[in-house]
Design a protein around this motif. Structure first.
Motif, PDB file in Angstrom:
ATOM      1  N   GLY A 144       0.786  -1.224   0.000  1.00  0.00           N
ATOM      2  CA  GLY A 144       0.000   0.000   0.000  1.00  0.00           C
ATOM      3  C   GLY A 144       0.818   1.273   0.000  1.00  0.00           C
ATOM      4  N   GLU A 145       2.151   1.176   0.029  1.00  0.00           N
ATOM      5  CA  GLU A 145       2.996   2.377   0.067  1.00  0.00           C
ATOM      6  C   GLU A 145       4.094   2.399  -0.993  1.00  0.00           C
ATOM      7  N   THR A 146       4.801   1.290  -1.187  1.00  0.00           N
ATOM      8  CA  THR A 146       5.971   1.277  -2.072  1.00  0.00           C
ATOM      9  C   THR A 146       5.531   1.282  -3.538  1.00  0.00           C
ATOM     10  N   SER A 147       6.100   2.205  -4.319  1.00  0.00           N
ATOM     11  CA  SER A 147       5.730   2.346  -5.732  1.00  0.00           C
ATOM     12  C   SER A 147       6.638   1.496  -6.629  1.00  0.00           C
ATOM     13  N   GLN A 148       6.225   1.366  -7.886  1.00  0.00           N
ATOM     14  CA  GLN A 148       7.045   0.647  -8.869  1.00  0.00           C
ATOM     15  C   GLN A 148       8.411   1.318  -9.033  1.00  0.00           C
ATOM     16  N   ASP A 149       8.429   2.639  -9.041  1.00  0.00           N
ATOM     17  CA  ASP A 149       9.702   3.354  -9.177  1.00  0.00           C
ATOM     18  C   ASP A 149      10.654   3.023  -8.034  1.00  0.00           C
ATOM     19  N   PHE A 205       1.191  -5.368  -8.099  1.00  0.00           N
ATOM     20  CA  PHE A 205       0.912  -3.938  -7.981  1.00  0.00           C
ATOM     21  C   PHE A 205      -0.575  -3.675  -8.191  1.00  0.00           C
ATOM     22  N   ASP A 206      -1.089  -2.629  -7.555  1.00  0.00           N
ATOM     23  CA  ASP A 206      -2.483  -2.239  -7.763  1.00  0.00           C
ATOM     24  C   ASP A 206      -2.593  -1.378  -9.020  1.00  0.00           C
ATOM     25  N   ALA A 207      -3.784  -0.838  -9.287  1.00  0.00           N
ATOM     26  CA  ALA A 207      -4.019  -0.035 -10.488  1.00  0.00           C
ATOM     27  C   ALA A 207      -3.217   1.264 -10.481  1.00  0.00           C
ATOM     28  N   ASN A 208      -2.749   1.716  -9.299  1.00  0.00           N
ATOM     29  CA  ASN A 208      -1.955   2.945  -9.173  1.00  0.00           C
ATOM     30  C   ASN A 208      -0.452   2.668  -9.148  1.00  0.00           C
ATOM     31  N   ASP A 209      -0.038   1.468  -9.511  1.00  0.00           N
ATOM     32  CA  ASP A 209       1.373   1.045  -9.543  1.00  0.00           C
ATOM     33  C   ASP A 209       2.038   1.089  -8.164  1.00  0.00           C
TER      34      ASP A 209
END
Length: 125
Positions: free
Chosen positions: A45-50, A109-113
């Motif tokens: 819920g916090e860490t992004s793909q980047d 990953f969710d829809a927001n990456d």
């Protein structure tokens, strides 16, 4: 002549006592793909793909699951082989041994990456 041959055999027996490493641990830079880094840096819920790309680099495999969400897979494998030696004086032979380790990280990953879930599989044999 006998002493020269005996000396040559002794040197050869000593040279076969080395330990060899193959895979990522023996000839590449150390990987961030460890259980400690995953548990401390990958937060659902916090860490992004980047952020994942900065931590681990490009994934080994990118796919989509049944819900059409992106799934990244990382794998690190290492093999360590220890060569046996022969003691020509005692007439004994030592056997060769090896050990393998595998570490797999699968991130969904969710829809927001952003990381929605992840799993780790670590094996040693």
């Amino acid at each position: 002549m006998y002493k020269i041959l005996l000396s040559a055999l002794f040197v050869l027996s000593l040279s076969s006592c080395n330990s060899y490493k193959y895979g990522t641990e023996g000839n590449a830079q150390k990987s961030n793909l460890t259980m400690g880094i995953v548990k401390s840096k990958v937060i659902k819920g916090e860490t992004s793909q980047d952020e994942i790309l900065k931590l681990f680099g490009s994934p080994n495999l990118v796919s989509k699951n049944k819900s059409n969400l992106e799934v990244w897979s990382y794998n690190r494998m290492s093999v360590e082989q220890k060569a046996g030696s022969t003691d020509f004086f005692a007439g004994e032979r030592a056997s060769q041994s090896s050990s393998s380790r595998s570490f797999d990280l699968i991130i969904t990953f969710d829809a927001n990456d952003v990381v929605s879930d992840y799993s780790v599989v670590a094996t040693a044999f």
